[in-house]
Design a protein around this motif. Structure first.
Motif, PDB file in Angstrom:
ATOM      1  N   ALA A   1       0.729  -1.243   0.077  1.00 12.50           N
ATOM      2  CA  ALA A   1       0.046   0.130  -0.071  1.00 12.50           C
ATOM      3  C   ALA A   1       1.024   1.200   0.032  1.00 12.50           C
ATOM      4  N   GLU A   2       2.119   1.145   0.499  1.00 10.09           N
ATOM      5  CA  GLU A   2       2.959   2.344   0.740  1.00 10.09           C
ATOM      6  C   GLU A   2       3.482   2.920  -0.742  1.00 10.09           C
ATOM      7  N   GLY A   3       3.080   4.205  -0.932  1.00  4.51           N
ATOM      8  CA  GLY A   3       3.589   4.567  -2.341  1.00  4.51           C
ATOM      9  C   GLY A   3       2.340   4.276  -3.327  1.00  4.51           C
ATOM     10  N   VAL A   4       1.347   3.590  -3.084  1.00  2.00           N
ATOM     11  CA  VAL A   4       0.064   3.583  -3.927  1.00  2.00           C
ATOM     12  C   VAL A   4      -0.849   4.462  -3.392  1.00  2.00           C
ATOM     13  N   THR A   5      -1.409   5.164  -4.145  1.00  2.03           N
ATOM     14  CA  THR A   5      -2.583   6.114  -3.880  1.00  2.03           C
ATOM     15  C   THR A   5      -4.093   5.865  -4.594  1.00  2.03           C
ATOM     16  N   LEU A   6      -5.033   6.177  -3.995  1.00  2.57           N
ATOM     17  CA  LEU A   6      -6.136   5.939  -4.552  1.00  2.57           C
ATOM     18  C   LEU A   6      -6.619   7.129  -5.097  1.00  2.57           C
ATOM     19  N   GLN A   7      -6.789   7.376  -6.448  1.00  2.28           N
ATOM     20  CA  GLN A   7      -7.234   8.401  -7.088  1.00  2.28           C
ATOM     21  C   GLN A   7      -8.755   8.509  -7.320  1.00  2.28           C
ATOM     22  N   LEU A   8      -9.382   9.344  -6.931  1.00  2.00           N
ATOM     23  CA  LEU A   8     -10.875   9.236  -6.859  1.00  2.00           C
ATOM     24  C   LEU A   8     -11.595  10.192  -8.012  1.00  2.00           C
ATOM     25  N   ASN A   9     -12.604  10.106  -8.763  1.00  2.00           N
ATOM     26  CA  ASN A   9     -13.254  11.114  -9.532  1.00  2.00           C
ATOM     27  C   ASN A   9     -14.697  10.722  -9.421  1.00  2.00           C
ATOM     28  N   THR A  10     -15.496  11.788  -9.972  1.00  2.00           N
ATOM     29  CA  THR A  10     -17.012  11.245 -10.285  1.00  2.00           C
ATOM     30  C   THR A  10     -16.974  11.885 -11.723  1.00  2.00           C
ATOM     31  N   LEU A  11     -17.835  11.107 -12.545  1.00  2.00           N
ATOM     32  CA  LEU A  11     -18.003  11.589 -13.898  1.00  2.00           C
ATOM     33  C   LEU A  11     -19.460  12.022 -14.022  1.00  2.00           C
ATOM     34  N   GLY A  12     -20.155  11.993 -12.661  1.00  2.00           N
ATOM     35  CA  GLY A  12     -21.703  12.673 -12.741  1.00  2.00           C
ATOM     36  C   GLY A  12     -22.519  11.463 -13.540  1.00  2.00           C
ATOM     37  N   ASP A  13     -23.752  11.671 -13.253  1.00  2.00           N
ATOM     38  CA  ASP A  13     -24.807  11.092 -13.784  1.00  2.00           C
ATOM     39  C   ASP A  13     -24.883  11.412 -15.344  1.00  2.00           C
ATOM     40  N   ALA A  14     -25.725  10.655 -16.110  1.00  2.00           N
ATOM     41  CA  ALA A  14     -25.888  10.950 -17.502  1.00  2.00           C
ATOM     42  C   ALA A  14     -25.952  12.437 -18.050  1.00  2.00           C
TER      43      ALA A  14
END
Ligand code: ATP
Ligand code: MG
Length: 420
Positions: free
Chosen positions: A160-173
């Protein structure tokens, strides 16, 4: 006589051996253990499907469908494709096998996938993925659950060290469509400054420009409109519930407003676990919500979310694979006199049945066998010689007391019972 040529392996395939194979197996075993903790059911899926399963669900404009699929006509004249991903096949099964009755359904699988890509480190034409999906669940808790599972997997693999969770939303349709139009307008203004690939994407799949690694595109991506300005109230609330859920579950995340997923069917949550330790092939795990996918296969509206992780890339991060391999051997048996072979074979069988990992050295020059056994790096060396006076095989053990005791409790009775 003509020399017979050995066939070469296919480019982009790998024969995995040694510590790399141990690391690979360790990744799969850890995934299997964790998916049970999260109550995901195991499924096995076909390696090939009708081509339309992928072309319809992934979309003709994606890289995968437009240039990466291994498609062929079989002897019956039907177009088939070696699976380039798991999700489409699982979605197909959900409809054709009546899995709807189990909704919300949590499933996990792993195995080989095939994509015609340019082979390089961390990128192969046959590669392997772990895959987890939740079908028939519209609520943000499903997204949180999958992300917590991915996070725990990486932690338990010790990477897990050095690994990051990149998060986004693309929204609804509607949000996604409004954003898409704004992106097209933005990139059209500076069309000539874009890379050739991105000029083509502009017409076919403009979101993909955000994904571009070309430096010419990067500057324009930096100034591109953000999804945040186009999110409907509902899409915004959804994303907030996901991030709050992650915070509550203790899963660290980073907002990356330019993260999009390569495939057309994503809505709302999109994510990748990324490391800088694997060079250009830094995405180890990726996924998101694909509420529109099942409809493209002629099914009802079924909200769903999932992820896939590259086993080879995860295995490359597992540093102490060597230790995994050596730790596995509890006892090495060495037959120093061939007259002791039978009782050694008996002992070997009983030790393995009792749950000890065990191996035997019983060939080659008897004088060299002990040295070979030492090199095996086992916890205990169990050697068999022949005592002329007693006229029977005898054993000697070397190793930590507690291990010697446990092992001799199985071996001694066999030695004593010789010839009876
Ligand atoms: P990339 O941007 O690296 O091409 P992708 O978006 O095509 O990835 P996905 O389809 O989301 O990847 O697959 C999920 C994971 O599978 C990736 O994060 C990666 O770890 C792994 N993966 C994808 N393609 C390959 C490949 N050709 N060789 C090895 N691993 C791969
Ligand atoms: Mg790819």
């Amino acid at each position: 006589m003509a020399k017979i040529e050995t066939p070469r392996p296919i480019r982009g395939t790998q024969d995995i051996f040694g510590t790399e194979a141990e690391a690979f197996a360790h990744v799969v075993e850890t995934f299997e253990r964790i998916r049970k903790l999260y109550r995901f059911r195991r499924v096995e899926m076909p390696v090939f499907e009708k081509t339309e399963v992928f072309s319809r669900s992934l979309g003709e404009t994606t890289d995968v469908v437009s240039k990466e699929m291994y498609s062929f006509e079989d002897r019956g004249g039907e177009s088939l494709t070696l699976r380039p991903e798991f999700t489409a096949g699982i979605a197909r099964a959900y409809l054709t096998d009546g899995w709807q009755q189990y909704a919300p359904l949590k499933v996990a699988t792993h195995g080989p996938l095939f994509r015609y890509e340019r082979p390089q480190k961390g990128r192969y034409r046959q590669f392997h993925q772990l895959d987890a999906e939740i079908l028939g669940a519209a609520e943000p808790q499903a997204d949180v659950e999958l992300l917590a599972m991915a996070d725990q997997l990486l932690k338990e693999l010790g990477i897990a060290e050095g690994v990051t969770l990149q998060l986004n939303t693309l929204g609804d349709a509607p949000s996604r469509e409004a954003w898409r139009m704004a992106l097209v307008e933005h990139f059209r203004e500076s069309r000539d400054a874009l890379s050739e690939d991105s000029q083509e994407r502009l017409e076919r799949n403009p979101l993909r420009i955000l994904d571009s690694k070309d430096p010419r595109d990067k500057a324009l991506v930096h100034e591109a409109p953000r999804i945040d300005d186009f999110l409907s109230g509902e899409a915004e609330r959804y994303f907030l519930q996901v991030t709050e859920g992650l915070d509550a579950a203790g899963v660290a995340w980073h907002r990356n407003a330019t993260l999009v997923r390569g495939l057309d069917y994503y809505r709302h949550t999109a994510f990748e676990f990324v490391t800088d330790r694997l060079g250009a092939q830094g995405t180890v795990l990726g996924g998101g919500r694909y509420d529109g996918l099942i409809e493209t296969l002629g099914g009802p509206h079924v909200p769903a979310v999932g992820w896939a992780a590259g086993i080879e890339r995860l295995a490359m991060l597992v540093a102490d694979a060597r230790k995994l391999a050596i730790d596995a051997l509890d006892v090495i048996l060495v037959v120093e006199d061939d007259r002791a072979l039978r009782v050694a074979q008996q002992s070997l069988a009983q030790l393995r049945r009792a749950g000890f990992s065990a191996d035997i050295v019983a060939s080659g020059s008897p004088r060299k066998r002990f040295d070979k056994a030492v090199k095996a790096g086992a916890r205990v060396i169990l050697s068999f010689t022949f005592d002329e006076e007693q006229d029977q095989a005898v054993r000697a053990l070397r190793g930590p007391d507690e291990w010697v005791e446990k092992i001799d409790a199985i071996v001694l009775p066999l030695v004593l019972a010789q010839g009876q």
